[in-house]
Design a protein around this motif. Structure first.
Motif, PDB file in Angstrom:
ATOM      1  N   PRO A   9       9.422  12.810   6.113  1.00  0.00           N
ATOM      2  CA  PRO A   9       8.404  11.797   5.813  1.00  0.00           C
ATOM      3  C   PRO A   9       8.905  10.739   4.834  1.00  0.00           C
ATOM      4  N   ILE A  10       8.360   9.551   4.973  1.00  0.00           N
ATOM      5  CA  ILE A  10       8.714   8.419   4.116  1.00  0.00           C
ATOM      6  C   ILE A  10       7.458   7.874   3.457  1.00  0.00           C
ATOM      7  N   ILE A  11       7.451   7.798   2.139  1.00  0.00           N
ATOM      8  CA  ILE A  11       6.391   7.072   1.444  1.00  0.00           C
ATOM      9  C   ILE A  11       6.655   5.580   1.646  1.00  0.00           C
ATOM     10  N   VAL A  12       5.664   4.862   2.146  1.00  0.00           N
ATOM     11  CA  VAL A  12       5.811   3.422   2.352  1.00  0.00           C
ATOM     12  C   VAL A  12       4.722   2.706   1.547  1.00  0.00           C
ATOM     13  N   ALA A  13       5.021   1.475   1.161  1.00  0.00           N
ATOM     14  CA  ALA A  13       4.064   0.746   0.326  1.00  0.00           C
ATOM     15  C   ALA A  13       4.102  -0.736   0.634  1.00  0.00           C
ATOM     16  N   PRO A  63      -1.584  16.013   0.037  1.00  0.00           N
ATOM     17  CA  PRO A  63      -1.938  17.446   0.066  1.00  0.00           C
ATOM     18  C   PRO A  63      -0.729  18.364   0.204  1.00  0.00           C
ATOM     19  N   PHE A  64       0.472  17.849  -0.066  1.00  0.00           N
ATOM     20  CA  PHE A  64       1.684  18.662   0.040  1.00  0.00           C
ATOM     21  C   PHE A  64       2.704  18.121  -0.941  1.00  0.00           C
ATOM     22  N   SER A  65       3.854  18.728  -0.983  1.00  0.00           N
ATOM     23  CA  SER A  65       4.859  18.338  -1.963  1.00  0.00           C
ATOM     24  C   SER A  65       5.349  16.915  -1.703  1.00  0.00           C
ATOM     25  N   GLN A  66       5.818  16.289  -2.750  1.00  0.00           N
ATOM     26  CA  GLN A  66       6.251  14.900  -2.663  1.00  0.00           C
ATOM     27  C   GLN A  66       7.432  14.723  -1.719  1.00  0.00           C
ATOM     28  N   PRO A  67       7.358  13.746  -0.792  1.00  0.00           N
ATOM     29  CA  PRO A  67       8.516  13.439   0.052  1.00  0.00           C
ATOM     30  C   PRO A  67       9.684  12.928  -0.796  1.00  0.00           C
ATOM     31  N   THR A  68      10.866  13.023  -0.247  1.00  0.00           N
ATOM     32  CA  THR A  68      12.062  12.609  -0.984  1.00  0.00           C
ATOM     33  C   THR A  68      12.605  11.268  -0.495  1.00  0.00           C
ATOM     34  N   ARG A  69      11.837  10.597   0.391  1.00  0.00           N
ATOM     35  CA  ARG A  69      12.243   9.275   0.858  1.00  0.00           C
ATOM     36  C   ARG A  69      11.104   8.282   0.606  1.00  0.00           C
ATOM     37  N   ALA A  70      11.462   7.057   0.224  1.00  0.00           N
ATOM     38  CA  ALA A  70      10.456   6.033  -0.010  1.00  0.00           C
ATOM     39  C   ALA A  70      11.027   4.667   0.346  1.00  0.00           C
ATOM     40  N   ILE A 315       1.898  -4.033   9.172  1.00  0.00           N
ATOM     41  CA  ILE A 315       3.253  -4.574   9.329  1.00  0.00           C
ATOM     42  C   ILE A 315       4.157  -4.181   8.144  1.00  0.00           C
ATOM     43  N   PRO A 316       3.696  -4.320   6.877  1.00  0.00           N
ATOM     44  CA  PRO A 316       4.583  -3.940   5.764  1.00  0.00           C
ATOM     45  C   PRO A 316       4.994  -2.469   5.800  1.00  0.00           C
ATOM     46  N   PHE A 317       4.081  -1.593   6.227  1.00  0.00           N
ATOM     47  CA  PHE A 317       4.427  -0.168   6.325  1.00  0.00           C
ATOM     48  C   PHE A 317       5.504   0.053   7.386  1.00  0.00           C
ATOM     49  N   ILE A 318       5.318  -0.572   8.542  1.00  0.00           N
ATOM     50  CA  ILE A 318       6.282  -0.428   9.626  1.00  0.00           C
ATOM     51  C   ILE A 318       7.643  -0.982   9.195  1.00  0.00           C
ATOM     52  N   GLY A 319       7.625  -2.174   8.586  1.00  0.00           N
ATOM     53  CA  GLY A 319       8.873  -2.791   8.178  1.00  0.00           C
ATOM     54  C   GLY A 319       9.588  -2.018   7.087  1.00  0.00           C
ATOM     55  N   ALA A 320       8.838  -1.478   6.153  1.00  0.00           N
ATOM     56  CA  ALA A 320       9.455  -0.701   5.068  1.00  0.00           C
ATOM     57  C   ALA A 320      10.150   0.535   5.645  1.00  0.00           C
ATOM     58  N   ALA A 321       9.446   1.231   6.530  1.00  0.00           N
ATOM     59  CA  ALA A 321      10.047   2.425   7.151  1.00  0.00           C
ATOM     60  C   ALA A 321      11.266   2.049   7.976  1.00  0.00           C
TER      61      ALA A 321
END
Length: 327
Positions: A9-13, A63-70, A315-321
């Motif tokens: 998983p990737i945290i996106v912002a 609801p789960f442990s923090q992802p290691t990708r952002a 769009i920003p979420f898609i582009g960030a990922a």
């Protein structure tokens, strides 16, 4: 990407002066080129003192442990490792952020770079073609958008490898292509020293354009806001307002064509921002496509380039990922 490998998983912002939006990209389908976006949250930026504090608040909701990708798209300038969100007074460095949150992978890009990275992953049925054409595979793609400012960027391909070229195209000098536009520029130059693309196509630019159109047409100039100009034009209650919106759409066609030539965007041009999606009918009825193609001896170069108005969400979420997985 190896389709057998479990997607991490990737945290996106999408971090701007008003809101900081976060989500989690939980999967990527290679066949359809679509990202799965979940756990979206919006925070009021002014309620936080730093990017670190709002990022911590978002992570606390998961609801789960923090992802290691952002991967974060931010509305602010970047210089090397340093990022400055001017409107918020937030500053941070990539290395410090990566260390604090124990990220194995971290990417921070500006908002229009995110738009460029997102372009190959957009859904055709959720966006509006405003000039038809045939995009060339593995060819450069240009993105642009009038809004609070005027942004532009390009997704550039080289031997099937891709990277994003950011720029300051909003500050290029706006060119006239007929006598009416030369008169408009002459009047606008009385208000601003440098008549750039941004001074006409973003922020209070619509108001400047309205005043200039009314003056050239020898009609009364009312004290209308940009929102009021658009409203009266779309309701058909003000002829000068209607002419202003039509001129806006015609002229930005020339600008889009200029950027297509500048970036060699044979892969297509994508237009976003907060203004044009609200005047879709005017845009489709305008001379945008004709103006896009009026490039003299290089008209043939842009003739088959498709132009798309992007109305799709996230769009920003898609582009960030995409910036994190792009190779």
């Amino acid at each position: 990407m190896n389709s057998v490998t479990k997607f991490q998983p990737i945290i996106v912002a999408d971090v701007g002066g008003t809101n900081a939006r976060f989500a989690l990209v939980t999967d990527f389908d290679v066949a359809s080129l679509q990202f799965t976006i979940a756990h979206a949250q919006t925070f009021v930026s002014a309620e936080f003192t730093s990017l670190e504090s709002v990022l911590s608040a978002y992570i606390a909701t998961l609801p789960f442990s923090q992802p290691t990708r952002a991967a974060l798209a931010v509305a602010g300038p970047m210089k090397g490792q340093e990022v400055n969100l001017t409107n918020l007074g937030w500053r941070f460095t990539l290395n410090a952020l990566k260390t604090e949150f124990n990220f194995q992978e971290l990417k921070v890009i500006n908002d229009f770079a995110a738009f460029a990275y997102a372009a190959p992953y957009l859904k055709t049925d959720q966006n509006l073609p405003i000039k038809h054409g045939t995009a060339e595979t593995y060819s450069n793609i240009a993105v642009m958008g009038p809004g609070t400012g005027f942004g532009a960027a390009a997704l550039v391909f080289n031997d099937h490898q891709q990277s994003v070229l950011s720029c300051e195209a909003g500050h290029i000098t706006l060119a006239a292509v007929n006598e009416f536009e030369r008169q408009l520029i002459s009047l606008i130059a009385q208000e601003v020293k440098h008549v750039s693309v941004e001074t006409v196509f973003s922020g209070s630019g619509l108001e400047r354009l309205y005043r200039a159109v009314a003056t050239v047409k020898q009609q009364p100039v009312e004290d209308y806001s940009a929102a009021r100009i658009s409203e009266l034009a779309l309701l058909g209650q003000c002829d000068i307002c209607q002419q202003t919106l039509a001129q806006f759409c015609d002229w930005i066609g020339s600008v889009a064509g200029d950027l297509a030539l500048t970036f060699g965007a044979r892969g297509g041009v994508f237009i976003g921002g907060g203004i044009l999606p609200r005047m879709q009918d005017v845009l489709l009825q305008s001379q945008f496509a004709d103006r896009f193609m009026q490039k003299g001896i290089m008209s043939h170069y842009v003739a088959d380039i498709p132009v798309t108005l992007v109305t799709q969400d996230n769009i920003p979420f898609i582009g960030a990922a995409a910036s994190l997985i792009a190779r």
